[in-house]
Every structure is written in C-alpha cells, then in structure tokens.
Design a protein around this motif. Structure first.
Motif, PDB file in Angstrom:
ATOM      1  N   ASP A 184       0.799  -1.119  -0.055  1.00 24.75           N
ATOM      2  CA  ASP A 184      -0.085   0.048  -0.128  1.00 24.75           C
ATOM      3  C   ASP A 184       1.005   1.316  -0.058  1.00 24.75           C
ATOM      4  O   ASP A 184       1.687   1.268   0.841  1.00 24.75           O
ATOM      5  CB  ASP A 184      -0.976   0.001   1.357  1.00 24.75           C
ATOM      6  CG  ASP A 184      -2.130   1.053   1.182  1.00 24.75           C
ATOM      7  OD1 ASP A 184      -3.081   0.759   0.525  1.00 24.75           O
ATOM      8  OD2 ASP A 184      -1.857   2.242   1.814  1.00 24.75           O
ATOM      9  N   ARG A 218       0.383   7.816   1.627  1.00 22.73           N
ATOM     10  CA  ARG A 218       0.005   9.046   1.247  1.00 22.73           C
ATOM     11  C   ARG A 218      -0.070   9.236  -0.290  1.00 22.73           C
ATOM     12  O   ARG A 218      -0.054  10.296  -0.948  1.00 22.73           O
ATOM     13  CB  ARG A 218       1.201  10.023   1.349  1.00 22.73           C
ATOM     14  CG  ARG A 218       1.438  10.256   2.917  1.00 22.73           C
ATOM     15  CD  ARG A 218       2.562  11.258   3.251  1.00 22.73           C
ATOM     16  NE  ARG A 218       3.824  11.141   2.600  1.00 22.73           N
ATOM     17  CZ  ARG A 218       3.882  11.858   1.581  1.00 22.73           C
ATOM     18  NH1 ARG A 218       3.274  12.939   1.223  1.00 22.73           N
ATOM     19  NH2 ARG A 218       5.052  11.622   1.080  1.00 22.73           N
ATOM     20  N   PHE A 219      -0.668   7.908  -1.012  1.00 25.52           N
ATOM     21  CA  PHE A 219      -1.071   7.955  -2.379  1.00 25.52           C
ATOM     22  C   PHE A 219      -2.019   8.915  -2.767  1.00 25.52           C
ATOM     23  O   PHE A 219      -1.775   9.985  -3.856  1.00 25.52           O
ATOM     24  CB  PHE A 219      -1.252   6.835  -3.107  1.00 25.52           C
ATOM     25  CG  PHE A 219      -1.282   6.717  -4.651  1.00 25.52           C
ATOM     26  CD1 PHE A 219      -0.140   6.517  -5.331  1.00 25.52           C
ATOM     27  CD2 PHE A 219      -2.482   6.819  -5.155  1.00 25.52           C
ATOM     28  CE1 PHE A 219      -0.328   6.698  -6.575  1.00 25.52           C
ATOM     29  CE2 PHE A 219      -2.650   6.850  -6.591  1.00 25.52           C
ATOM     30  CZ  PHE A 219      -1.538   6.496  -7.186  1.00 25.52           C
ATOM     31  N   ARG A 220      -2.941   9.330  -2.098  1.00 27.36           N
ATOM     32  CA  ARG A 220      -3.968  10.024  -2.459  1.00 27.36           C
ATOM     33  C   ARG A 220      -3.493  11.382  -2.271  1.00 27.36           C
ATOM     34  O   ARG A 220      -4.144  12.441  -2.890  1.00 27.36           O
ATOM     35  CB  ARG A 220      -5.447   9.802  -1.589  1.00 27.36           C
ATOM     36  CG  ARG A 220      -6.155   8.621  -2.120  1.00 27.36           C
ATOM     37  CD  ARG A 220      -7.097   8.487  -0.907  1.00 27.36           C
ATOM     38  NE  ARG A 220      -7.925   7.123  -1.505  1.00 27.36           N
ATOM     39  CZ  ARG A 220      -7.533   6.067  -1.179  1.00 27.36           C
ATOM     40  NH1 ARG A 220      -6.508   5.884  -0.430  1.00 27.36           N
ATOM     41  NH2 ARG A 220      -8.284   4.771  -1.459  1.00 27.36           N
ATOM     42  N   GLU A 221      -2.708  11.860  -1.345  1.00 25.68           N
ATOM     43  CA  GLU A 221      -2.263  13.270  -1.219  1.00 25.68           C
ATOM     44  C   GLU A 221      -1.268  13.620  -2.109  1.00 25.68           C
ATOM     45  O   GLU A 221      -1.289  14.724  -2.836  1.00 25.68           O
ATOM     46  CB  GLU A 221      -1.348  13.469   0.232  1.00 25.68           C
ATOM     47  CG  GLU A 221      -2.390  13.050   1.581  1.00 25.68           C
ATOM     48  CD  GLU A 221      -1.367  13.154   2.901  1.00 25.68           C
ATOM     49  OE1 GLU A 221      -0.327  13.797   2.521  1.00 25.68           O
ATOM     50  OE2 GLU A 221      -1.785  12.658   3.729  1.00 25.68           O
ATOM     51  N   GLY A 242      -1.666  12.456  -5.307  1.00 25.80           N
ATOM     52  CA  GLY A 242      -2.517  12.614  -6.338  1.00 25.80           C
ATOM     53  C   GLY A 242      -3.207  14.018  -6.353  1.00 25.80           C
ATOM     54  O   GLY A 242      -3.380  14.712  -7.326  1.00 25.80           O
ATOM     55  N   ASP A 243      -3.635  14.427  -5.380  1.00 26.86           N
ATOM     56  CA  ASP A 243      -4.292  15.774  -5.043  1.00 26.86           C
ATOM     57  C   ASP A 243      -3.284  16.827  -5.545  1.00 26.86           C
ATOM     58  O   ASP A 243      -3.519  17.994  -5.824  1.00 26.86           O
ATOM     59  CB  ASP A 243      -4.598  16.023  -3.549  1.00 26.86           C
ATOM     60  CG  ASP A 243      -6.043  15.142  -3.095  1.00 26.86           C
ATOM     61  OD1 ASP A 243      -6.576  14.702  -4.330  1.00 26.86           O
ATOM     62  OD2 ASP A 243      -6.153  14.638  -1.846  1.00 26.86           O
ATOM     63  N   ALA A 263      -4.115  13.820 -11.673  1.00 26.36           N
ATOM     64  CA  ALA A 263      -4.072  12.540 -12.053  1.00 26.36           C
ATOM     65  C   ALA A 263      -2.942  12.151 -12.758  1.00 26.36           C
ATOM     66  O   ALA A 263      -2.412  10.783 -12.500  1.00 26.36           O
ATOM     67  CB  ALA A 263      -5.251  12.446 -12.680  1.00 26.36           C
ATOM     68  N   ALA A 290      -0.207  11.289 -10.428  1.00 29.71           N
ATOM     69  CA  ALA A 290      -0.438   9.896  -9.541  1.00 29.71           C
ATOM     70  C   ALA A 290      -0.237   8.694 -10.449  1.00 29.71           C
ATOM     71  O   ALA A 290       0.178   7.678 -10.184  1.00 29.71           O
ATOM     72  CB  ALA A 290      -2.039  10.028  -9.140  1.00 29.71           C
ATOM     73  N   GLU A 317      -6.089   1.463  -6.260  1.00 30.98           N
ATOM     74  CA  GLU A 317      -5.868   2.775  -6.523  1.00 30.98           C
ATOM     75  C   GLU A 317      -4.159   2.920  -6.168  1.00 30.98           C
ATOM     76  O   GLU A 317      -3.407   3.228  -6.784  1.00 30.98           O
ATOM     77  CB  GLU A 317      -6.400   3.820  -6.329  1.00 30.98           C
ATOM     78  CG  GLU A 317      -6.126   5.084  -6.797  1.00 30.98           C
ATOM     79  CD  GLU A 317      -6.995   6.412  -6.460  1.00 30.98           C
ATOM     80  OE1 GLU A 317      -6.925   7.322  -6.922  1.00 30.98           O
ATOM     81  OE2 GLU A 317      -7.733   6.193  -5.474  1.00 30.98           O
ATOM     82  N   ASP A 318      -4.158   2.523  -4.790  1.00 33.11           N
ATOM     83  CA  ASP A 318      -2.801   2.907  -4.032  1.00 33.11           C
ATOM     84  C   ASP A 318      -2.247   1.343  -3.631  1.00 33.11           C
ATOM     85  O   ASP A 318      -1.410   1.624  -2.862  1.00 33.11           O
ATOM     86  CB  ASP A 318      -3.048   3.800  -2.940  1.00 33.11           C
ATOM     87  CG  ASP A 318      -4.043   3.177  -1.961  1.00 33.11           C
ATOM     88  OD1 ASP A 318      -4.645   2.402  -2.323  1.00 33.11           O
ATOM     89  OD2 ASP A 318      -4.304   3.955  -0.715  1.00 33.11           O
ATOM     90  N   SER A 351       8.180   8.908  -1.407  1.00 35.43           N
ATOM     91  CA  SER A 351       6.999   7.846  -0.815  1.00 35.43           C
ATOM     92  C   SER A 351       7.493   6.779  -0.046  1.00 35.43           C
ATOM     93  O   SER A 351       8.807   6.549  -0.141  1.00 35.43           O
ATOM     94  CB  SER A 351       6.112   7.591  -1.969  1.00 35.43           C
ATOM     95  OG  SER A 351       5.094   6.814  -1.623  1.00 35.43           O
TER      96      SER A 351
END
Length: 752
Positions: free
Chosen positions: A342, A345-348, A350-351, A355, A358, A384-385, A441
């Motif tokens: 996993d 902080r993958f969503r962070e 991406g933000d 896209a 990411a 996704e992550d 990461s």
C-alpha cells in the motif's frame, strides 16, 4: 430431289444434328421424363456426373436419382406438381450419385410439345451446384459457431475439418502469429497434435515453411514439392513428409486494417498445384478466419478491460480473485503467499500532482516492483494505491540421492516473504521524479503466509488487508504479517541481521580451512576457507542461515571482502612460517561479480598482504552467470589477468552449461558434494561425475570432488582419475592454528 434441293428439310435435318450434338457433348446432365415422371432419356453427362448407366435409370421413376431424405420431400412434391402442370420451371434438387455422394442441382424443366411421341414429355437440364452448396453450408456452419459459444481454437478447428470434408486428400491448418512474432497452430483436424506442438513458438520468416513465409511476405506461397523446396529446411521438412504430405499452398490471413495475422494452408498428398476448387474454398475461408480473429481480438480486449489495470497494464483485483479461486478449486491447492503493498500518502500525492502525476507514480512503483520480485512471482495492481505480489518460498533444493528439506511450519515462506518485503520497502523509498519534481514515498506492506490447511480465497484476501492496516498503524514504511507468530519470526530475522552487522564490524566472524588432496600421491592441493559465526547470545549460527541473510540485507559484499582479506593474511602467515599450503580458496557471491570494483579490491588485498596471486583461488557459482553474464565474464577475465585462480563451485547443481566452462577462464571446477551419495551405485551420479572429469581433462581444468566421506568413494574417484578430492574422509574444516599439525600428521602417513 435430294435433301439438299429442299432447303426447309435440309435445315431441319442439320438442326436436329446440332441439337443432338449439344445434348451429347454438354457437360450438364440432361434427362427426358414422360407423363408418368419416368426417365426415358439421359445424356452422357448424366452418366458421367451421377454414375448411373442408362439401363439403370431408363423407364424408372425420377426419384431413383433423388435423395430420400425426409427434408427433401417437399422439394420432390413441388417438382412433381410442376411437371403435372405442364409448365416451365426451375427448382433445386438434392440428388444421390450411384456411389452415394450427395449432389445438388439447379434443375430447369421445360415441357415438350408438338410432335408425335413427345406428348407429355419434359426435358430437364441440371446445373451442378454441389460446390456452391458445400461452400454455402460451410459458411453457415462457421457463422453459427461464431455467434455461438464455441471458443477460438474450436472455430479454427471447425474450419479445417469442413475444408477437409469438401476437398478430399487435403489436410488444412490455420497458423496464427502471436504478439512476439512466433507461430502457433490455432486450427487443425487431420494434422497430428505432435506437429502443432512442434510448430508452437517457431519464429515466422521467409524460410519457415509456406506458413511462415506467407505471413512474413504477405503473399500466397506454393511449395509444389516440399522435399526440394528450400523454405522447408529441417526440422520442418521432417515434420510433414513422414505424414505423406508432399505439397503445400499457404495464403495469408489479413485483418481489415491490412495487417497479416496468420495463414491458411492446404497440404496435398501428391506433388501438385491447387485447383480452381481449392482456390474457391480458400477464398471463402479466409474471410471466415478474419472474422474469427477479429472476434477473438474483441473478446481479448473486453477481457483485458475487465481484468487489467489501464494505467500499468498489470492484472487487477478481479483477475487476482479469479486466479486464486481457480487454484483453490483445483486439486491439491498449495496456497501462495500474498504481499500487499500500500503506497503511503498516495491520495495526497494525487491531489498535489493531479491525475497524471499519480499515474506516473503508479507506473514507477510497478516498474520498481518488477525488478524486485522473482521470475515466478505475480504482480497485480489490486487498488488505486495498492499492489499485490503473489509469491511462494523458494523450493528447497534436493541433492542427488537426497530428499529436499521440508519447510517446517512455513519457515522458508516467512523468511522469503520478509526478505522480499524488505527489498520492496527499499525500492519504493527512493524518490520518484515527476515533471522535474522529486516525490518521496513509502509503503505499508501486509503479508499473509498460508501455513497448514488451505483457507478460502476471501479469507486470505481479508487477512492480508488486516496485515496492511497493522503496518499502516505502525507508522508506515514497514511490513507486518497477519500472524503474530510470523511477525515475531520476522522480527527475529531483523535482529539477526543486526547482529551479523555487528559481528562483521567487531571481528566476531572467523574462517576455518578444509584441506584438498591429490589422491594419486596424497599431496596437499590447497585449502578452502569457510566462514563461521559464533554469537554470544545465540551460539553457533550455521552459514546456511547467515550467508543468505547477508545477501538479502546487503552485507554480502562486506562479508566477501572480509573473507578475502582474512584468508590472504592467513596465507601470508603460513608462507612466512614455511608451511606449505599451495593455495587458499574463497567463495564469492553473484553480487560480487556484478561489482566492477571486484578486480581492484582483490589486487589491493594481494598488495596489502604480499602473497603471490597464484596462492589465491576465487570460487564462483553458476548463478553468477544468470545474474549478469557479460559483467561476470568481464570480471572473471580481469581476475585471471591478476594471476589469481578461478573456480566454478557446485558444478552440476545449477544450469550446468558447458558454455560457462568455455566462456569463463576457469582454472578449476568443483563437483558438488551431493553427487557423492550416489557415486557408489552405477547410475546418473556416477555418469555425471565421470563426464565432468572428462570435460575437465579436455579443457585443461582441474576438477575437485567435494564431500568425499568414504574410502569407497575415494577409490571410485581415483579410478575415474579425479585430480583433487575434499571431504571429511581427509579432514573436517580446521581452525588456522590446527592446519600445520594436521599437515604434519598427514605427511607422515602413506597417503590415502
């Protein structure tokens, strides 16, 4: 007055002659029926096409030459009704030849009127449409298969069978080009499966038979005589000639965009060219092949969208679940180890990057994971992550004549999973560059190792997610097992790796030396240096445990350099003391040979200790060649240029490639100790040992047999003229201080 003087009569006579000639010479069957539907006349074409002599059908009902199938009865009733109505008509009739062949005719019937003796008679002219009907039925049957549930190989096999049904003495095959350019026989019927298996994976090219040439050139290829055609070189020629196939005609199968996707081939049993009928059949079937291929491509694309990740191209979670379920439903399922990775902080990320950023991180992680996992492992983008690795422990290797060691309570699986997880953490931790921005990461890794009875797939997937949550709760950048016991075992492994690092730096490792003897005269050939580790807390730790740990933790280079330096210093002491030890051998790992600094390190140690280069032997294993063949060969030549000996250790347990012996500048080859157990019985082990010794003699390379424990083994090796032996029969590994005493005692003996 003669007929010539009577123009009208003369014209009538000549016309009658011409009509008779037309009827006699026509290639279309003709017959005349009376008012009772009986045959009163047939022309020669009728006899030639249907096989009936005139006396066999004259005065008999017309149904004598028609099919008696129930499905054809409506056409026969319509035929009789039209005859009775005394009008001209056309109708399709299904006939049966005298030899039983099915024939189809478009029959044109015309009533004969006027003259005496012709009242009520009907002339029937029949056009043979058997081939047209055969092609029509072929198309209909294939189209039904395409719209049904039949799979792609089934459709291709059906096409080949139908071709062979309507073209006697022909064998049909359909070859398809794979994505890598190789061939596989997608369709066959009479062609044996052994030929299809031999064909699989063969590269397409101008000299790979008619099929390969047709695909390569995009044009039809004819070999009227396979035996003499240069495109049919062996082994292709030997595949088909014993089957009685003498000629081949292959046509390319084109997709709608013009690309050549395969070929349709007809094999003939005589040396010949295709007839017009063969061309008609192939023309009809090429389109059907194209339709089948495009349908299969569409199915593949749909399946890929459902089972593969669009960004990385990896299988997705749906694929993973189906893959695991298929294995679970099979017999004797050995549940694999799942490692869920996993990305923290993958969503962070991406933000912040959008896209596209990411996706770039996901692709980068996928590429790094591919370099870390093993060749038999599977990599899946399960979210996704999240990525999932499906792996298993390295299978315990079995020595010849011995059973493999058991993986008691999953020890190998846990150790392997912990090692792989550590490598993944290090790979992911390196920053990624996205549009010129360095992005750091980490990962939270969950591991589920199946031990004991197989668990349901959903349970395994749930357990690995629980393990991921535990790793995330621990702050990330770490891994956790689902089982607390496995976590403790992995923690012990981390502690042991730390202790090994301290032992290296504090000098708590040592070397022992096992003598190597020339059996013919009992002279000492050299000694092999072997690492030993005694930990104050854990006691003696065997090399089989700490050497792989050094590989996995990145300490093996330091361990090897320590062994080289320690062995060379000891050799310098023996030389100074006048103790005749000809050479000392030190084993290095594959990672050493990938390091371009290795020859320089060896040269520096030789200069530091002052020993002659010829007193050092560097041992390598065949795995060095697998890791990086070109770099290994370069390092080996550089080492030999220093005057240092080079030995291939454990020969016969790996790939045992003779190319390794030829390409490497070896001075020595060691036969693995595993062969000694079977040496005393006539069999494979004895043959392999003999073969290695003979190879060594032919290449001028010294052969050393390891693991000699009985006098009978020694006698057999002596009979085989093995130059050097090593094992407990002569001596166990000795501390450096014991070597002079052993040597003195050995020299007092008469020798083995």
């Amino acid at each position: 007055m003669t007929p010539r003087d009577m123009p009208g009569l003369a014209d009538g006579v000549d016309a009658a002659g011409r009509y008779a000639t037309i009827v006699t010479q026509s290639d279309r069957p003709m017959m005349i029926l009376d008012s009772l539907d009986r045959i009163v006349f047939v022309n020669p074409a009728f006899t030639r096409v249907l096989g009936y002599a005139p006396h066999e059908v004259l005065s008999r009902d017309v149904s004598v030459m028609l099919s008696a199938r129930e499905a054809d009865m409506p056409a026969l009733r319509e035929f009789r009704a039209n005859l009775g109505a005394r009008r001209s008509f056309e109708i399709d009739l299904h006939a049966r030849a005298r030899d039983g062949r099915d024939l189809w005719f478009c029959s044109a019937a015309s009533p004969v009127g006027g003259g005496a003796g012709t009242e009520g008679e009907t002339v029937v002219v029949m056009t043979d449409e058997t081939q047209y009907v055969a092609l029509r039925d072929l198309r209909m049957e294939v189209m039904a298969a395409l719209t049904g549930a039949m799979d792609f190989p089934g459709v291709m096999g059906l096409i080949c069978r139908l071709i062979e049904d309507i073209t006697p003495d022909v064998v049909a095959t359909i070859t398809v080009r794979s994505e890598d350019g190789s061939a596989w026989m997608a369709g066959r019927h009479a062609m044996p499966a052994s030929v299809a298996m031999a064909w699989a994976g063969m590269a397409m090219g101008p000299m790979t038979g008619c099929c390969g040439a047709a695909v390569h050139m995009g044009d039809e290829i004819l070999a009227a005589d396979i035996g003499s055609d240069p495109r049919w070189a062996n082994p292709l020629r030997d595949l088909v000639l014993p089957l009685g196939l003498a000629a081949c005609w292959s046509s390319p199968i084109r997709m709608r965009d013009g690309t050549v996707a395969g070929s349709l081939a007809l094999y003939f049993r005589t040396r010949r060219e295709p007839a017009l009928w063969h061309r008609r059949v192939v023309d009809a079937c090429l389109l059907l092949c194209t339709l089948a291929m495009e349908q299969e491509n569409a199915r593949t694309r749909i399946a890929r969208l459902a089972h593969y990740d669009a960004v990385t191209g990896l299988p997705n979670r749906t694929w993973l679940r189906e893959h695991l379920q298929a294995g679970h439903d099979g017999d004797g399922w050995d549940a694999p180890t799942l490692i869920a990775v996993d990305i923290d902080r993958f969503r962070e990320i991406g933000d912040a990057l959008g896209a596209g950023g990411a996706d770039a991180i996901a692709i980068g992680v996928a590429e790094r994971l591919k370099t870390v996992i093993g060749g038999d492992d599977l990599l899946i983008r399960s979210g996704e992550d999240e990525f999932t690795v499906v792996t298993g422990p390295p299978r315990p290797t079995a020595r010849p004549g011995r059973a493999p060691a058991a993986d008691r309570d999953g020890v190998l699986a846990v150790d392997h999973a912990a090692s792989l997880a550590g490598s993944i953490l290090r790979a992911v931790a390196r920053p990624f560059a996205v549009d010129g921005v360095s992005v750091g990461s980490t990962a939270s890794i969950g591991i589920c190792v199946a031990v004991g009875a197989a668990q349901p797939v959903e349970t395994v997937l749930r357990h690995v997610q629980i393990a991921v949550s535990r790793a995330r709760d621990a702050g990330g950048d770490t891994y956790r097992f689902f089982s607390p016991e496995m976590n403790r075992r992995a923690q012990d492994r981390i502690i042991l790796a730390g202790a090994l690092g301290e032992a290296l730096s504090d000098g708590r490792l040592s070397l022992v030396y096992q003598p190597q003897i020339r059996p013919r005269d009992g002279a000492l050939y050299g000694v092999e240096a072997l690492a030993r580790w005694h930990d104050p807390a854990q006691g003696d730790i065997p090399p089989a445990r700490f050497v792989p740990l050094a590989e996995e933790s990145g300490m093996v280079e330091a361990l090897g350099e320590w062994a080289l330096r320690t062995a060379c210093r000891q050799m310098a002491e023996w030389i100074a003391a006048g103790i005749e030890v000809p050479a000392v051998a030190v084993n290095l790992s594959a990672r050493h040979f990938r390091d371009p600094r290795l020859p320089g390190v060896i040269a520096a140690i030789l200069a530091e200790t002052g020993i002659p280069p010829g007193r050092l032997m560097v041992e390598m294993t065949e795995s060095c060649m697998i890791a990086d063949e070109a770099r290994t060969i370069a390092a080996a030549h550089a080492i030999r240029a220093l005057g240092v000996g080079l030995s291939m250790d454990d020969f016969g347990t790996g790939f045992s490639s003779l190319a390794n012996l030829v390409n490497l500048p070896l001075s020595e080859v060691k036969i693995d100790r595993g062969f000694m157990g079977g040496l005393e019985q006539a069999g494979t082990a004895h043959s392999i040992v003999n073969a290695v010794i003979r190879i060594g003699q032919s290449l001028g390379v010294t052969v050393v047999a390891e693991g000699v424990e009985t006098r009978r083994q020694l006698e057999l090796l002596d009979d085989l003229e093995c130059p050097v032996v090593q094992g407990y029969l002569m001596s166990r590994p000795l501390r450096a201080g014991r070597v002079p005493h052993w040597l003195a005692a050995w020299q007092c003996q008469a020798g083995p």
